[in-house]
Motif scaffolding. Sequence first.
Motif, PDB file in Angstrom:
ATOM      1  N   ILE A  83       0.846  -1.142  -0.127  1.00 54.86           N
ATOM      2  CA  ILE A  83       0.157  -0.102   0.132  1.00 54.86           C
ATOM      3  C   ILE A  83       0.773   1.262  -0.012  1.00 54.86           C
ATOM      4  O   ILE A  83       0.744   2.405  -0.697  1.00 54.86           O
ATOM      5  N   THR A 115      -7.841  10.009   6.144  1.00 55.13           N
ATOM      6  CA  THR A 115      -7.662   9.242   7.313  1.00 55.13           C
ATOM      7  C   THR A 115      -8.563   9.180   8.290  1.00 55.13           C
ATOM      8  O   THR A 115      -9.080   7.947   8.868  1.00 55.13           O
ATOM      9  N   LEU A 118     -11.771   7.070   6.890  1.00 54.18           N
ATOM     10  CA  LEU A 118     -11.494   5.625   6.892  1.00 54.18           C
ATOM     11  C   LEU A 118     -11.345   5.029   8.492  1.00 54.18           C
ATOM     12  O   LEU A 118     -11.922   3.993   8.875  1.00 54.18           O
ATOM     13  N   PHE A 209      -4.631   5.871  -0.427  1.00 53.73           N
ATOM     14  CA  PHE A 209      -3.731   4.858  -0.161  1.00 53.73           C
ATOM     15  C   PHE A 209      -2.764   5.198   1.102  1.00 53.73           C
ATOM     16  O   PHE A 209      -2.432   4.346   1.881  1.00 53.73           O
ATOM     17  N   SER A 211      -3.684   7.266   3.498  1.00 48.93           N
ATOM     18  CA  SER A 211      -4.738   6.931   4.591  1.00 48.93           C
ATOM     19  C   SER A 211      -4.835   5.651   5.197  1.00 48.93           C
ATOM     20  O   SER A 211      -4.740   5.195   6.384  1.00 48.93           O
ATOM     21  N   LEU A 212      -4.857   4.551   4.018  1.00 46.03           N
ATOM     22  CA  LEU A 212      -5.151   3.288   4.357  1.00 46.03           C
ATOM     23  C   LEU A 212      -3.670   3.093   5.070  1.00 46.03           C
ATOM     24  O   LEU A 212      -3.642   2.084   6.068  1.00 46.03           O
ATOM     25  N   TRP A 213      -2.475   3.384   4.559  1.00 45.89           N
ATOM     26  CA  TRP A 213      -1.307   2.972   5.182  1.00 45.89           C
ATOM     27  C   TRP A 213      -1.079   3.561   6.590  1.00 45.89           C
ATOM     28  O   TRP A 213      -0.738   2.731   7.346  1.00 45.89           O
TER      29      TRP A 213
END
Length: 373
Positions: A83, A115, A118, A209, A211-213
């Motif tokens: 990611i 972020t 999510l 990506f 934010s997912l990270w």
Amino acid sequence: MALRRGLYEVVPFVVMVMVECGEVGITTVSKAAMSRGMSHFVFIVYYNALATLILLPSFLLRRNKRPPLTFSILCRFFFLGLIGICLRQICVFTGVGLSSPTLASALGNLIPAFTFVLAVIFRMEKVDLRKGSSRARVMGTIASVTGAFIVTLYKGPPIIMIKGTTIPTGALDPSHHHHDQLPNFHYSSEPSSANWVFGGFFLILTCIFSSLWNILQAATANEYRDKATVIFFYCFFGTIQCAVVSLFVEKDISAWKLKPDIELIAILYSGIIGGAASSAAVTWCLSKKGPLYVAMYKPMGIVIAVIMGVSFLGDVLHIGSVIGAVIIVLGFYAVMWGQNKEENMVDEDNVAPDSAGTPTLKDPLLPSKMGAV
């Protein structure tokens, strides 16, 4: 005593300014290299390979100090690399190649808003609209997304532009080399409206990506505390993943041959600054001043990107970019203010479980960056 207190305030400020300059410099030199024909897939592989080599000594020196590595932790590292490096960097350098470093820096301030969204979806954060802090984060998120639409979809009349050699549309295609047409580092690179919008789309994907990270990184840091090991493995796995994808996409052998010009400069600069110096500097500032202090400098990247883009790339600054960037920054600070207020309401560890045992996102290991490691 007063001198020591003064240095305590000045040194972190200088370090963070240098970090922002270094990070914007990565997108600037990579844009210059890609505009002269370098494949962004090749750039990503070489850049991260160099960063991994730079991080290797610190990883080896800590082999007797780090906690044991389990299969579960290694899987976390693998997905952090997928990611945070493979997907994120392919998107960011594709977006920069189609648009500009200025747009990348402006949209990079969407990361805290995404972020937050999510984290709410994954139930790592709770929203209570009766609280001013929650309302600030919600309104800041809406403002940031609105600004992103403006800066991406509306260019408007130019404000700052310099005369130079205009790069044809095909210059953005890595398969076409334009070394003869572009003998100098300085040139004008005004992307078409379609490329600008597509570039903005890829940069927004980069923020998602990132934010997912951030969320996965917070959960990983809660389980595995050795920062140097986390950084090395996620960079190592990301490099391998990028190499597999790039070798499949970029089949032209000649594209992998580096030339001793801006291509080599871009890789060396990005690998050293992004792979080692920036990570070390941000980690130091996090330990001294905290994550909010580090995050507050992010909007400064827009100003630095404008200066570098106009000076070295001949970028054209449009009114839409200014309006959108201002709205994004206001939204960014609203989200960060709300985050800080909520953190001050409770006395918790940086990453702590809530009453249901779910890890909350309080202090990611390192702030997520658009183009750095």
